[in-house]
Design a protein around this motif. Sequence first.
Motif, PDB file in Angstrom:
ATOM      1  N   GLY A   4       3.986   2.375  10.580  1.00 56.31           N
ATOM      2  CA  GLY A   4       5.070   3.032   9.874  1.00 56.31           C
ATOM      3  C   GLY A   4       5.464   2.376   8.568  1.00 56.31           C
ATOM      4  O   GLY A   4       4.647   2.151   7.679  1.00 56.31           O
ATOM      5  N   TRP A   5       6.762   2.052   8.474  1.00 58.62           N
ATOM      6  CA  TRP A   5       7.312   1.537   7.227  1.00 58.62           C
ATOM      7  C   TRP A   5       6.787   0.149   6.853  1.00 58.62           C
ATOM      8  O   TRP A   5       6.897  -0.266   5.706  1.00 58.62           O
ATOM      9  CB  TRP A   5       8.832   1.502   7.299  1.00 58.62           C
ATOM     10  N   ARG A   6       6.195  -0.547   7.805  1.00 64.49           N
ATOM     11  CA  ARG A   6       5.577  -1.832   7.452  1.00 64.49           C
ATOM     12  C   ARG A   6       4.499  -1.624   6.405  1.00 64.49           C
ATOM     13  O   ARG A   6       4.412  -2.358   5.419  1.00 64.49           O
ATOM     14  CB  ARG A   6       4.979  -2.496   8.693  1.00 64.49           C
ATOM     15  N   GLU A   7       3.679  -0.587   6.614  1.00 65.27           N
ATOM     16  CA  GLU A   7       2.577  -0.337   5.679  1.00 65.27           C
ATOM     17  C   GLU A   7       3.024   0.478   4.468  1.00 65.27           C
ATOM     18  O   GLU A   7       2.478   0.336   3.375  1.00 65.27           O
ATOM     19  CB  GLU A   7       1.435   0.399   6.383  1.00 65.27           C
ATOM     20  N   ILE A   8       4.040   1.321   4.645  1.00 66.00           N
ATOM     21  CA  ILE A   8       4.497   2.151   3.535  1.00 66.00           C
ATOM     22  C   ILE A   8       5.217   1.317   2.474  1.00 66.00           C
ATOM     23  O   ILE A   8       4.945   1.436   1.283  1.00 66.00           O
ATOM     24  CB  ILE A   8       5.448   3.261   4.042  1.00 66.00           C
ATOM     25  N   MET A  45       0.852  -1.196   0.000  1.00 71.40           N
ATOM     26  CA  MET A  45       0.000   0.000   0.000  1.00 71.40           C
ATOM     27  C   MET A  45       0.883   1.239   0.000  1.00 71.40           C
ATOM     28  O   MET A  45       1.682   1.441   0.916  1.00 71.40           O
ATOM     29  CB  MET A  45      -0.896  -0.001   1.247  1.00 71.40           C
ATOM     30  N   GLN A  46       0.785   2.068  -1.006  1.00 72.50           N
ATOM     31  CA  GLN A  46       1.647   3.228  -1.129  1.00 72.50           C
ATOM     32  C   GLN A  46       0.942   4.464  -0.599  1.00 72.50           C
ATOM     33  O   GLN A  46      -0.162   4.788  -0.980  1.00 72.50           O
ATOM     34  CB  GLN A  46       2.053   3.453  -2.589  1.00 72.50           C
ATOM     35  N   LYS A  47       1.607   5.178   0.314  1.00 68.77           N
ATOM     36  CA  LYS A  47       1.060   6.416   0.842  1.00 68.77           C
ATOM     37  C   LYS A  47       1.657   7.596   0.087  1.00 68.77           C
ATOM     38  O   LYS A  47       2.843   7.637  -0.185  1.00 68.77           O
ATOM     39  CB  LYS A  47       1.376   6.532   2.342  1.00 68.77           C
ATOM     40  N   GLN A  48       0.818   8.575  -0.220  1.00 64.33           N
ATOM     41  CA  GLN A  48       1.227   9.649  -1.117  1.00 64.33           C
ATOM     42  C   GLN A  48       1.745  10.893  -0.398  1.00 64.33           C
ATOM     43  O   GLN A  48       2.402  11.710  -1.017  1.00 64.33           O
ATOM     44  CB  GLN A  48       0.045  10.043  -2.014  1.00 64.33           C
ATOM     45  N   THR A  49       1.451  11.073   0.861  1.00 66.76           N
ATOM     46  CA  THR A  49       1.850  12.315   1.527  1.00 66.76           C
ATOM     47  C   THR A  49       2.575  12.024   2.831  1.00 66.76           C
ATOM     48  O   THR A  49       2.442  10.960   3.432  1.00 66.76           O
ATOM     49  CB  THR A  49       0.633  13.196   1.839  1.00 66.76           C
ATOM     50  N   ILE A  50       3.359  13.022   3.261  1.00 68.59           N
ATOM     51  CA  ILE A  50       4.070  12.915   4.535  1.00 68.59           C
ATOM     52  C   ILE A  50       3.077  12.793   5.679  1.00 68.59           C
ATOM     53  O   ILE A  50       3.274  12.007   6.615  1.00 68.59           O
ATOM     54  CB  ILE A  50       4.991  14.133   4.718  1.00 68.59           C
ATOM     55  N   PHE A  51       1.985  13.544   5.616  1.00 63.71           N
ATOM     56  CA  PHE A  51       0.986  13.482   6.679  1.00 63.71           C
ATOM     57  C   PHE A  51       0.437  12.072   6.831  1.00 63.71           C
ATOM     58  O   PHE A  51       0.334  11.550   7.947  1.00 63.71           O
ATOM     59  CB  PHE A  51      -0.159  14.458   6.385  1.00 63.71           C
ATOM     60  N   GLU A  52       0.094  11.445   5.734  1.00 63.59           N
ATOM     61  CA  GLU A  52      -0.442  10.086   5.803  1.00 63.59           C
ATOM     62  C   GLU A  52       0.588   9.120   6.373  1.00 63.59           C
ATOM     63  O   GLU A  52       0.253   8.250   7.180  1.00 63.59           O
ATOM     64  CB  GLU A  52      -0.877   9.630   4.410  1.00 63.59           C
ATOM     65  N   ASP A 112      13.741  10.137   8.559  1.00 59.89           N
ATOM     66  CA  ASP A 112      13.636   9.582   7.216  1.00 59.89           C
ATOM     67  C   ASP A 112      13.549  10.695   6.182  1.00 59.89           C
ATOM     68  O   ASP A 112      13.947  10.510   5.029  1.00 59.89           O
ATOM     69  CB  ASP A 112      12.387   8.696   7.093  1.00 59.89           C
ATOM     70  N   ALA A 113      13.023  11.840   6.585  1.00 59.01           N
ATOM     71  CA  ALA A 113      12.854  12.961   5.669  1.00 59.01           C
ATOM     72  C   ALA A 113      12.857  14.262   6.461  1.00 59.01           C
ATOM     73  O   ALA A 113      12.464  14.294   7.633  1.00 59.01           O
ATOM     74  CB  ALA A 113      11.547  12.826   4.883  1.00 59.01           C
ATOM     75  N   GLU A 166      11.285  -3.437   9.722  1.00 64.35           N
ATOM     76  CA  GLU A 166      12.553  -3.218  10.426  1.00 64.35           C
ATOM     77  C   GLU A 166      12.973  -1.751  10.417  1.00 64.35           C
ATOM     78  O   GLU A 166      13.869  -1.347  11.171  1.00 64.35           O
ATOM     79  CB  GLU A 166      13.662  -4.076   9.803  1.00 64.35           C
ATOM     80  N   TRP A 167      12.328  -0.926   9.581  1.00 64.66           N
ATOM     81  CA  TRP A 167      12.652   0.499   9.545  1.00 64.66           C
ATOM     82  C   TRP A 167      11.890   1.304  10.596  1.00 64.66           C
ATOM     83  O   TRP A 167      12.173   2.469  10.798  1.00 64.66           O
ATOM     84  CB  TRP A 167      12.355   1.073   8.162  1.00 64.66           C
ATOM     85  N   GLY A 168      10.916   0.691  11.236  1.00 64.81           N
ATOM     86  CA  GLY A 168      10.176   1.362  12.301  1.00 64.81           C
ATOM     87  C   GLY A 168       9.168   2.375  11.796  1.00 64.81           C
ATOM     88  O   GLY A 168       8.629   2.254  10.691  1.00 64.81           O
ATOM     89  N   LEU A 169       8.910   3.399  12.606  1.00 66.25           N
ATOM     90  CA  LEU A 169       7.966   4.447  12.246  1.00 66.25           C
ATOM     91  C   LEU A 169       8.588   5.403  11.239  1.00 66.25           C
ATOM     92  O   LEU A 169       9.806   5.540  11.153  1.00 66.25           O
ATOM     93  CB  LEU A 169       7.546   5.225  13.497  1.00 66.25           C
ATOM     94  N   PHE A 170       7.737   6.095  10.483  1.00 65.33           N
ATOM     95  CA  PHE A 170       8.216   7.134   9.567  1.00 65.33           C
ATOM     96  C   PHE A 170       8.549   8.367  10.386  1.00 65.33           C
ATOM     97  O   PHE A 170       7.744   8.848  11.180  1.00 65.33           O
ATOM     98  CB  PHE A 170       7.145   7.450   8.522  1.00 65.33           C
ATOM     99  N   LYS A 171       9.754   8.917  10.188  1.00 67.27           N
ATOM    100  CA  LYS A 171      10.249  10.023  11.019  1.00 67.27           C
ATOM    101  C   LYS A 171      10.538  11.242  10.147  1.00 67.27           C
ATOM    102  O   LYS A 171      11.334  11.178   9.208  1.00 67.27           O
ATOM    103  CB  LYS A 171      11.515   9.570  11.754  1.00 67.27           C
ATOM    104  N   PHE A 172       9.888  12.345  10.482  1.00 69.04           N
ATOM    105  CA  PHE A 172       9.990  13.572   9.693  1.00 69.04           C
ATOM    106  C   PHE A 172      10.276  14.748  10.615  1.00 69.04           C
ATOM    107  O   PHE A 172       9.773  14.812  11.739  1.00 69.04           O
ATOM    108  CB  PHE A 172       8.682  13.816   8.933  1.00 69.04           C
ATOM    109  N   GLY A 173      11.098  15.689  10.144  1.00 68.83           N
ATOM    110  CA  GLY A 173      11.410  16.859  10.957  1.00 68.83           C
ATOM    111  C   GLY A 173      11.472  18.147  10.152  1.00 68.83           C
ATOM    112  O   GLY A 173      11.726  18.136   8.941  1.00 68.83           O
ATOM    113  N   HIS A 174      11.224  19.250  10.841  1.00 70.07           N
ATOM    114  CA  HIS A 174      11.438  20.584  10.271  1.00 70.07           C
ATOM    115  C   HIS A 174      11.847  21.498  11.420  1.00 70.07           C
ATOM    116  O   HIS A 174      11.822  21.103  12.584  1.00 70.07           O
ATOM    117  CB  HIS A 174      10.193  21.101   9.541  1.00 70.07           C
ATOM    118  N   THR A 175      12.259  22.705  11.120  1.00 68.57           N
ATOM    119  CA  THR A 175      12.714  23.593  12.179  1.00 68.57           C
ATOM    120  C   THR A 175      11.546  24.264  12.887  1.00 68.57           C
ATOM    121  O   THR A 175      10.417  24.279  12.401  1.00 68.57           O
ATOM    122  CB  THR A 175      13.665  24.668  11.621  1.00 68.57           C
TER     123      THR A 175
END
Length: 229
Positions: free
Chosen positions: A15-19, A1-8, A103-104, A24-33
């Motif tokens: 996390g990465w199991r569904e993406i 199942m491919q997710k199209q947005t960072i929010f999703e 991750d991003a 083994e990659w765990g949750l999707f991790k995103f950061g900004h300032t």
Amino acid sequence: MQKQTIFEALQLPTGWREIANKPEWGLFKFGHTHPLESNSGLITLVLMAYDFHNKCRQLEVSDLVDIDFQNWLRSFSRSISGLSNSSGNLMKDMVLKGPSVYDALFVYENLAIDYLKSAQGRWGNFYIHYPERNLWSDNPYYILKTPWATEKHHHAARLFLRFLLSEPVQKQALVHGFRPGNPAIPINEPDSPFVQYRSAGLSIDLNQVCHAPSAEVLENLMRTWERSR
């Protein structure tokens, strides 16, 4: 199942199991300032608001008090992995620590370019992806006409501006990922990072470029974000 947005991707409990079927990659991790401490963080909020309302100009205060937007922003803000006070520090953390922390990221184009060499191959392939909506981050140059500024000050300021826009300085800025302020400097030549790193996602042409909102909208956007935390 491919997710199209960072929010999703941030909302997925597996996390990465569904993406990408990579548990083994765990949750999707995103950061900004931090939007109140770093300009790139505020730009992130502006583009998020534009994207939510599917527009690229005339962001209004009424868009920010929309309850659906506020609920979306709250969910997004509570899911990110970090808020740095500096885009440079954020990028450095990603390069040094890799996907254990991020991750991003949402950072300036020039920072991604400047760190590209040291990042590539350290944690696998490093890729630059442009959002559908973008915003120019310009640095205006003013020569002030004030009672304390003499003609010598004005002359020095004009000389410095000439130096900044000179061909050698502009070419050196390009090496570090800054798009030239001098239109006579091309960015599509073989030694340009935009050509050298095209395979890593760099692009001379951008998708939509949004208009900078008014000061009133920016102030309300920062207050809206504060309440979402």
